[in-house]
Design a protein around this motif. Structure first.
Motif, PDB file in Angstrom:
ATOM      1  N   CYS A   1     -35.582 -33.144 -39.624  1.00  0.00           N
ATOM      2  CA  CYS A   1     -34.377 -33.040 -38.781  1.00  0.00           C
ATOM      3  C   CYS A   1     -34.442 -34.157 -37.746  1.00  0.00           C
ATOM      4  O   CYS A   1     -35.143 -35.152 -37.957  1.00  0.00           O
ATOM      5  CB  CYS A   1     -34.259 -31.651 -38.147  1.00  0.00           C
ATOM      6  N   LEU A   2     -33.737 -34.001 -36.643  1.00  0.00           N
ATOM      7  CA  LEU A   2     -33.725 -35.059 -35.633  1.00  0.00           C
ATOM      8  C   LEU A   2     -34.969 -35.000 -34.741  1.00  0.00           C
ATOM      9  O   LEU A   2     -35.760 -35.940 -34.683  1.00  0.00           O
ATOM     10  CB  LEU A   2     -32.442 -34.939 -34.794  1.00  0.00           C
ATOM     11  N   GLY A   3     -35.146 -33.869 -34.075  1.00  0.00           N
ATOM     12  CA  GLY A   3     -36.214 -33.775 -33.079  1.00  0.00           C
ATOM     13  C   GLY A   3     -37.514 -33.184 -33.576  1.00  0.00           C
ATOM     14  O   GLY A   3     -38.532 -33.236 -32.893  1.00  0.00           O
ATOM     15  N   ASN A   4     -37.484 -32.551 -34.759  1.00  0.00           N
ATOM     16  CA  ASN A   4     -38.654 -31.856 -35.327  1.00  0.00           C
ATOM     17  C   ASN A   4     -39.155 -30.730 -34.422  1.00  0.00           C
ATOM     18  O   ASN A   4     -40.337 -30.434 -34.379  1.00  0.00           O
ATOM     19  CB  ASN A   4     -39.791 -32.838 -35.650  1.00  0.00           C
ATOM     20  N   ILE A   5     -38.214 -30.115 -33.691  1.00  0.00           N
ATOM     21  CA  ILE A   5     -38.628 -28.915 -32.936  1.00  0.00           C
ATOM     22  C   ILE A   5     -37.811 -27.678 -33.294  1.00  0.00           C
ATOM     23  O   ILE A   5     -38.240 -26.566 -33.016  1.00  0.00           O
ATOM     24  CB  ILE A   5     -38.611 -29.126 -31.408  1.00  0.00           C
ATOM     25  N   CYS A   6     -36.611 -27.845 -33.875  1.00  0.00           N
ATOM     26  CA  CYS A   6     -35.770 -26.676 -34.173  1.00  0.00           C
ATOM     27  C   CYS A   6     -35.677 -26.409 -35.678  1.00  0.00           C
ATOM     28  O   CYS A   6     -36.304 -25.481 -36.198  1.00  0.00           O
ATOM     29  CB  CYS A   6     -34.364 -26.850 -33.598  1.00  0.00           C
ATOM     30  N   ARG A   7     -34.885 -27.219 -36.399  1.00  0.00           N
ATOM     31  CA  ARG A   7     -34.556 -26.904 -37.796  1.00  0.00           C
ATOM     32  C   ARG A   7     -35.678 -27.185 -38.786  1.00  0.00           C
ATOM     33  O   ARG A   7     -35.958 -26.369 -39.662  1.00  0.00           O
ATOM     34  CB  ARG A   7     -33.295 -27.665 -38.224  1.00  0.00           C
TER      35      ARG A   7
ATOM     36  N   TYR B   1     -38.326 -37.978 -29.650  1.00  0.00           N
ATOM     37  CA  TYR B   1     -38.113 -37.415 -28.307  1.00  0.00           C
ATOM     38  C   TYR B   1     -39.122 -36.333 -27.945  1.00  0.00           C
ATOM     39  O   TYR B   1     -39.499 -36.178 -26.797  1.00  0.00           O
ATOM     40  CB  TYR B   1     -36.755 -36.705 -28.173  1.00  0.00           C
ATOM     41  N   HIS B   2     -39.482 -35.521 -28.922  1.00  0.00           N
ATOM     42  CA  HIS B   2     -40.296 -34.336 -28.641  1.00  0.00           C
ATOM     43  C   HIS B   2     -41.686 -34.415 -29.275  1.00  0.00           C
ATOM     44  O   HIS B   2     -42.348 -33.389 -29.434  1.00  0.00           O
ATOM     45  CB  HIS B   2     -39.565 -33.084 -29.125  1.00  0.00           C
TER      46      HIS B   2
ATOM     47  N   ASP C   1     -27.229 -28.709 -36.095  1.00  0.00           N
ATOM     48  CA  ASP C   1     -28.127 -28.814 -34.938  1.00  0.00           C
ATOM     49  C   ASP C   1     -27.888 -27.637 -33.977  1.00  0.00           C
ATOM     50  O   ASP C   1     -26.796 -27.493 -33.437  1.00  0.00           O
ATOM     51  CB  ASP C   1     -27.830 -30.151 -34.245  1.00  0.00           C
ATOM     52  N   PRO C   2     -28.893 -26.796 -33.747  1.00  0.00           N
ATOM     53  CA  PRO C   2     -28.709 -25.602 -32.910  1.00  0.00           C
ATOM     54  C   PRO C   2     -29.193 -25.791 -31.478  1.00  0.00           C
ATOM     55  O   PRO C   2     -29.151 -24.860 -30.681  1.00  0.00           O
ATOM     56  CB  PRO C   2     -29.643 -24.592 -33.614  1.00  0.00           C
ATOM     57  N   TYR C   3     -29.668 -27.003 -31.152  1.00  0.00           N
ATOM     58  CA  TYR C   3     -30.455 -27.208 -29.926  1.00  0.00           C
ATOM     59  C   TYR C   3     -29.728 -26.764 -28.663  1.00  0.00           C
ATOM     60  O   TYR C   3     -30.316 -26.116 -27.802  1.00  0.00           O
ATOM     61  CB  TYR C   3     -30.840 -28.685 -29.820  1.00  0.00           C
ATOM     62  N   TYR C   4     -28.429 -27.116 -28.542  1.00  0.00           N
ATOM     63  CA  TYR C   4     -27.708 -26.814 -27.310  1.00  0.00           C
ATOM     64  C   TYR C   4     -26.970 -25.476 -27.357  1.00  0.00           C
ATOM     65  O   TYR C   4     -26.268 -25.120 -26.419  1.00  0.00           O
ATOM     66  CB  TYR C   4     -26.738 -27.953 -26.973  1.00  0.00           C
TER      67      TYR C   4
HETATM   68  P1  4NP Z   1     -33.754 -30.444 -34.283  1.00  0.00           P
HETATM   69  O1  4NP Z   1     -32.916 -30.136 -32.945  1.00  0.00           O
HETATM   70  O2  4NP Z   1     -33.315 -31.798 -34.747  1.00  0.00           O
HETATM   71  O3  4NP Z   1     -33.316 -29.345 -35.204  1.00  0.00           O
HETATM   72  O4  4NP Z   1     -35.209 -30.371 -33.889  1.00  0.00           O
HETATM   73  C1  4NP Z   1     -32.853 -31.006 -31.860  1.00  0.00           C
HETATM   74  C2  4NP Z   1     -33.890 -31.031 -30.955  1.00  0.00           C
HETATM   75  C3  4NP Z   1     -33.818 -31.858 -29.865  1.00  0.00           C
HETATM   76  C4  4NP Z   1     -32.712 -32.666 -29.667  1.00  0.00           C
HETATM   77  C5  4NP Z   1     -31.679 -32.642 -30.592  1.00  0.00           C
HETATM   78  C6  4NP Z   1     -31.752 -31.809 -31.686  1.00  0.00           C
HETATM   79  N1  4NP Z   1     -32.627 -33.492 -28.538  1.00  0.00           N
HETATM   80  O5  4NP Z   1     -31.592 -34.157 -28.361  1.00  0.00           O
HETATM   81  O6  4NP Z   1     -33.580 -33.571 -27.755  1.00  0.00           O
END
Ligand code: 4NP
Length: 161
Positions: A11-17, A48-49, A124-127
């Motif tokens: 995914c984008l941040g590798n912390i959620c999905r 980012y993470h 993306d579920p982050y926000y």
């Molecule tokens: P992920 O979610 O790609 O599912 O891990 C996100 C986590 C962090 C951010 C965006 C999406 N961020 O912008 O920091």
């Protein structure tokens, strides 16, 4: 004996999905008694993470299913495209980013994770709130059953040197 099938969720941040997909896939593989058959990991297209545990909302969903995920966020590296057999993106943006980085002769490994089920994106579920994570988990659980069945019947995959 063939080596494990190597699967990377991205995914984008590798912390959620993608850690959610990683944990759910590990859980499904364990329930089937297939631990030795798969090597499962996740990565992000952004750093980012990097170094962080998965988002608490992802860990909560996994813990409800008896899965403890300890992996730390990391950005995808060039060698991942060579090492892994299947690289599954959560959404169209992740897939485009992977396509831009992946050597041409490994591009066949790239797919969206919902390609064998509903199609579309794991959004993306982050926000958002926990409901977004629950929806992602429900989509991923259906998708992962389809992928695992596919990998187990794909002779080319089960024949790795
Ligand atoms: P992920 O979610 O790609 O599912 O891990 C996100 C986590 C962090 C951010 C965006 C999406 N961020 O912008 O920091």
């Amino acid at each position: 004996m063939s080596r494990p099938i190597r699967v990377l969720f991205v995914c984008l941040g590798n912390i959620c999905r993608s850690p959610l997909a990683e944990g759910l896939c590990i859980g499904s593989v364990e329930r089937r008694g297939l631990e030795g058959r798969f090597e499962i990991a996740s990565a992000g297209t952004a750093a980012y993470h990097a170094g962080e545990l998965a988002d608490p909302r992802t860990r909560e969903i996994l813990e409800q299913r008896g899965i403890q995920l300890r992996s730390r966020a990391r950005r995808i590296t060039p060698t991942d495209f060579v090492y892994f057999d299947h690289v599954l993106a959560m959404d169209e943006s992740n897939l485009r980013s992977l396509l831009a980085q992946c050597p041409e002769d490994h591009r066949y490994k790239l797919r969206k994770v919902l390609a064998l089920s509903s199609g579309g994106d794991v959004v993306d579920p982050y926000y958002g709130g926990p409901a977004g994570f629950e929806r992602n988990a429900a989509q991923l659980e259906v998708a992962l059953e389809a992928w695992i069945a596919h990998w187990l019947t794909d002779r080319r995959d089960s024949d790795h040197a």
